[in-house]
Scaffold this motif. Structure first.
Motif, PDB file in Angstrom:
ATOM      1  N   LEU A 164      -2.884  -0.064  -4.740  1.00  0.00           N
ATOM      2  CA  LEU A 164      -3.244   0.080  -3.361  1.00  0.00           C
ATOM      3  C   LEU A 164      -2.884  -0.938  -2.684  1.00  0.00           C
ATOM      4  CD1 LEU A 164      -6.594   1.955  -4.269  1.00  0.00           C
ATOM      5  CD2 LEU A 164      -4.685   3.074  -3.324  1.00  0.00           C
ATOM      6  N   THR A 165      -2.683  -2.122  -3.055  1.00  0.00           N
ATOM      7  CA  THR A 165      -2.433  -3.358  -2.138  1.00  0.00           C
ATOM      8  C   THR A 165      -0.952  -3.795  -2.295  1.00  0.00           C
ATOM      9  OG1 THR A 165      -3.360  -4.719  -3.689  1.00  0.00           O
ATOM     10  CG2 THR A 165      -4.833  -3.953  -1.800  1.00  0.00           C
ATOM     11  N   ARG A 166      -0.755  -5.125  -2.841  1.00  0.00           N
ATOM     12  CA  ARG A 166       0.384  -5.493  -2.810  1.00  0.00           C
ATOM     13  C   ARG A 166       1.436  -4.959  -4.090  1.00  0.00           C
ATOM     14  NH1 ARG A 166      -3.235  -8.581  -5.360  1.00  0.00           N
ATOM     15  NH2 ARG A 166      -2.591  -9.719  -7.234  1.00  0.00           N
ATOM     16  N   GLY A 167       0.999  -4.315  -4.895  1.00  0.00           N
ATOM     17  CA  GLY A 167       1.559  -3.627  -6.036  1.00  0.00           C
ATOM     18  C   GLY A 167       2.716  -2.863  -5.277  1.00  0.00           C
ATOM     19  N   LEU A 171       6.116  -2.159  -7.363  1.00  0.00           N
ATOM     20  CA  LEU A 171       6.641  -0.658  -7.958  1.00  0.00           C
ATOM     21  C   LEU A 171       7.779  -0.300  -7.288  1.00  0.00           C
ATOM     22  CD1 LEU A 171       5.533   1.756  -9.506  1.00  0.00           C
ATOM     23  CD2 LEU A 171       4.424   2.497  -7.184  1.00  0.00           C
ATOM     24  N   GLN A 172       8.154  -0.372  -5.863  1.00  0.00           N
ATOM     25  CA  GLN A 172       9.197  -0.068  -5.342  1.00  0.00           C
ATOM     26  C   GLN A 172      10.650  -0.554  -6.121  1.00  0.00           C
ATOM     27  OE1 GLN A 172       8.554   1.058  -1.302  1.00  0.00           O
ATOM     28  NE2 GLN A 172       9.852  -0.491  -0.742  1.00  0.00           N
ATOM     29  N   GLU A 173      10.461  -1.798  -5.930  1.00  0.00           N
ATOM     30  CA  GLU A 173      11.725  -2.555  -6.332  1.00  0.00           C
ATOM     31  C   GLU A 173      11.843  -2.293  -7.952  1.00  0.00           C
ATOM     32  OE1 GLU A 173      14.106  -3.811  -5.109  1.00  0.00           O
ATOM     33  OE2 GLU A 173      14.810  -4.639  -6.607  1.00  0.00           O
ATOM     34  N   VAL A 200       0.251   5.859  -1.142  1.00  0.00           N
ATOM     35  CA  VAL A 200      -0.453   5.534  -2.147  1.00  0.00           C
ATOM     36  C   VAL A 200      -2.029   5.584  -1.798  1.00  0.00           C
ATOM     37  CG1 VAL A 200      -0.700   3.986  -4.091  1.00  0.00           C
ATOM     38  CG2 VAL A 200       1.424   3.955  -2.769  1.00  0.00           C
ATOM     39  N   GLN A 201      -2.449   6.595  -2.614  1.00  0.00           N
ATOM     40  CA  GLN A 201      -3.979   6.763  -2.267  1.00  0.00           C
ATOM     41  C   GLN A 201      -4.812   7.141  -3.220  1.00  0.00           C
ATOM     42  OE1 GLN A 201      -3.582   9.006   1.490  1.00  0.00           O
ATOM     43  NE2 GLN A 201      -4.009  10.768   0.059  1.00  0.00           N
ATOM     44  N   PRO A 202      -6.156   6.974  -3.205  1.00  0.00           N
ATOM     45  CA  PRO A 202      -6.854   7.552  -4.386  1.00  0.00           C
ATOM     46  C   PRO A 202      -6.963   8.870  -3.992  1.00  0.00           C
ATOM     47  CG  PRO A 202      -8.323   5.882  -3.114  1.00  0.00           C
ATOM     48  CD  PRO A 202      -6.990   6.069  -2.300  1.00  0.00           C
TER      49      PRO A 202
END
Lengths: 314, 301
Positions: A164-167, A171-173, A200-202
């Motif tokens: 939800l934050t810096r990941g 993930l994209q790369e 990206v959300q719950p």
């Protein structure tokens, strides 16, 4: 006039007599040869096939090939960047229909479920292998499946909070890199241009709880802020009070030292005077003191000669 | 004229014969030449090839391009008895066209066979691993790649032996939980978030209280420090004053005593005091003997 005459004669010559069959044959041959000439546009590449076998790939420009059926060309639009949605359908998105749980949900490494969408942009990098390996219309399917397996595997190792934050960027790369590796190992001739993470959300049925965490985080900051405000108010006041206490002490010092110096100076000047005429000074001081003291007290004068008579002086 | 027609007829027959004796093999296909239905040659390279004319030899083509098989998701049980739904995909292609032709004939039938193989291989692979091998945040704990590599190898072996199919890769496309487990996951997520929210709130209070307490302590320290310094200054001041007094009075202690005594009298003798004066004291002597001009050696009240 002359030109017209020439044209008329040429047509008459061509159609006249027994030569028309030969002329027709010639025209047909010319037409047949022309089928081997093609223009390949700037955004395209041409794959040349000889009886079905790929002989060469030609870049943009005019292309000369052997006439049909000896050689054929297949045009591939290599500059075209196609977009493949993951986690939703393009059609639904255009119509504003929300994706189904099955499409949009992924399971994270800490066994949370998260809603995630991506858009993958890709293009054909090698038209020859692309034509040999991937069926028409299969490219979208292939890219989507490869990317989905990569995302599933990556998400399965990441905690929900990181996603939800810096990941997201990781993930994209990583999705781009690993999808490319997979496509390369399948020799698909496809290049992934970019991978963009959409949302990206719950999931919607637990989003309330996630929002509450955000609220709690803000409340925490607010509480600490308030306490800090208290501190910022309290300490300057304390310092001001401390300063006053010290100033008072300093002024006490100044006062008492000054008084001592004054008293000392007075004493010394008196002493200097007394040194010149000790007795006279002492008598004067004594009498002056008596003048100040005696008027306010009651006085009894005792006659020393009979010793019994007490008379009140005033 | 007759010669021309004969010539034309000859050319047409020749072209027809040529067409039935050659055939193209594109890059995307394998070709199998059948002699009265019996396969005699397999052509793997693209291009123009020769054969005997139509009724004797015929050609069957088999697509050799990459295919993606995406069977419906299925529920599996892991080693630690957790239910997961796995949606797998497999990339495959025809490797042995003859065997493929003989055993499954077309793509649809092949994929049906492949699906069965995949289901059993995935089932046995997942059944020998715990859920943590699929989902974990511990680095190196997730073994999806290794598990799927095993599945790929085993499925490839079976598909190759049975149907002439080469399985390139089997991968997990989607991983989720069956509906009832999914609801449990949501409940757990909610509980976890509530716990985190509570933690933030109490941490906030803790931190705030700490800041306040520190501020109070700091305040007390500042004030006490000031008090101490103030006392020190006052003490020093007193000492300095005493030093100044001493330095001055040291010059003549008797004179100081004399002056101080007089000062003391002024202070303690008030209206309530009664002073007894002997009539022959030096202070009053002039009352009786106006002409006396003696000293005042014992001039005491």
């Amino acid at each position: 006039m002359k030109l017209r005459e020439t044209a008329r004669r040429a047509v008459a010559y061509a159609l006249g007599g027994r030569r028309w069959t030969a002329t027709l044959a010639l025209l047909l041959v010319a037409e047949w040869c022309v089928t081997g000439i093609r223009v390949v546009r700037e955004d395209q590449q041409a794959v040349v096939l000889q009886f079905g076998a790929i002989t060469r790939v030609a870049p943009a420009g005019i292309l000369f090939t052997l006439p049909w059926p000896l050689e054929r060309t297949v045009i591939v639009r290599t500059a075209e960047v196609r977009t493949m949605p993951i986690g939703y359908k393009m059609v639904d998105a255009r119509r504003g229909i929300a994706p189904t749980a099955q499409e949009v949900e992924w399971v994270t490494g800490d066994t949370n479920i998260i809603d995630l969408t991506l858009a993958i942009k890709y293009s054909v990098s090698n038209p020859a292998t692309y034509l040999m390996r991937v069926g028409p219309g299969d490219a979208d399917f292939l890219v989507r499946r490869c990317a989905e397996t990569c995302v599933t595997r990556l998400v399965a190792t990441m905690p929900v909070d990181e996603l939800l934050t810096r990941g997201k960027l990781v993930l994209q790369e990583e999705t781009r890199r690993q999808t490319q590796l997979q496509l390369d190992s399948l020799e698909a001739g496809i290049r992934i241009v970019t991978v963009n993470i959409g949302e990206v959300q719950p999931p919607s049925n637990v989003i309330q709880a996630f929002n509450d965490v955000a609220t709690a985080k803000m409340e925490k900051a607010k509480l600490i802020d308030e306490a800090d405000g208290y501190r910022r108010d309290l300490l300057p006041r304390a310092r001001a009070q401390a300063n006053r206490t010290l100033q008072e002490a300093e002024s006490y010092r100044a006062e008492i030292v000054a008084r001592a110096q004054g008293d000392a100076a007075q004493f010394l000047s008196l002493l200097a005077e007394a040194k010149r005429a000790r007795r006279i000074t002492e008598v004067r001081l004594y009498l002056e003191a008596m003048e100040r003291i005696l008027p306010r007290a009651r006085k009894l004068v005792v006659d020393q000669r009979d010793g019994t008579q007490l008379r009140l002086l005033d | 004229m007759k010669r021309i027609w004969t010539g034309l007829g000859g050319i047409v027959v020749a072209i027809l014969l040529l067409l039935s004796c050659t055939f193209e093999v594109p890059e995307t296909e394998y070709a199998i030449v059948l002699n009265f239905g019996n396969p005699v040659r397999i052509l793997r390279t693209a291009g123009l090839h020769w054969k005997l004319p139509a009724p004797i030899e015929t050609v069957t083509r088999i697509d050799k391009r990459l295919r993606i098989l995406d069977p419906a998701e299925a529920e599996y049980l892991t080693l630690d008895k957790k239910n997961v739904t796995v949606d797998a995909v497999a990339a495959w292609e025809v490797e042995d066209p003859l065997k493929f032709l003989v055993t499954v004939v077309d793509r649809r039938a092949a994929e049906a066979q492949l699906e069965d193989i995949l289901r059993s291989e995935i089932g046995s692979a997942l059944g020998s691993h715990e859920l943590a091998a699929l989902l974990s945040i511990e680095p190196g704990r997730v073994e999806i790649d290794r598990i799927m590599q095993t599945v790929t190898e085993r499925a490839a072996e079976k598909a190759h032996a049975g149907y002439g199919i080469r399985v390139r890769a089997v991968r997990i496309k989607r991983l989720n939980f069956p509906e009832e487990n999914r609801q449990a996951v949501f409940r757990r997520m909610e509980a976890e978030r509530e716990r985190i929210a509570r933690q933030y709130r109490s941490e906030g209070e803790e931190e705030a209280e700490k800041v306040r307490a520190e501020a109070d302590l700091e305040q007390a320290r500042i004030l006490a420090d000031a008090e101490r310094q103030s006392k020190q200054v006052r003490g020093e001041a007193d000492a300095e004053a005493a030093r100044i007094y001493a330095a001055a009075y040291q010059r003549d202690p008797n004179f100081y005593e004399f002056l101080k005594t007089l000062e003391s009298y002024e202070k303690f003798i008030d209206a309530d005091a009664t002073i007894v004066l002997p009539s022959d004291s030096r202070l009053l002597r002039l009352l009786r003997e106006p002409a006396a001009t003696g000293g005042l050696e014992d001039a005491t009240p």
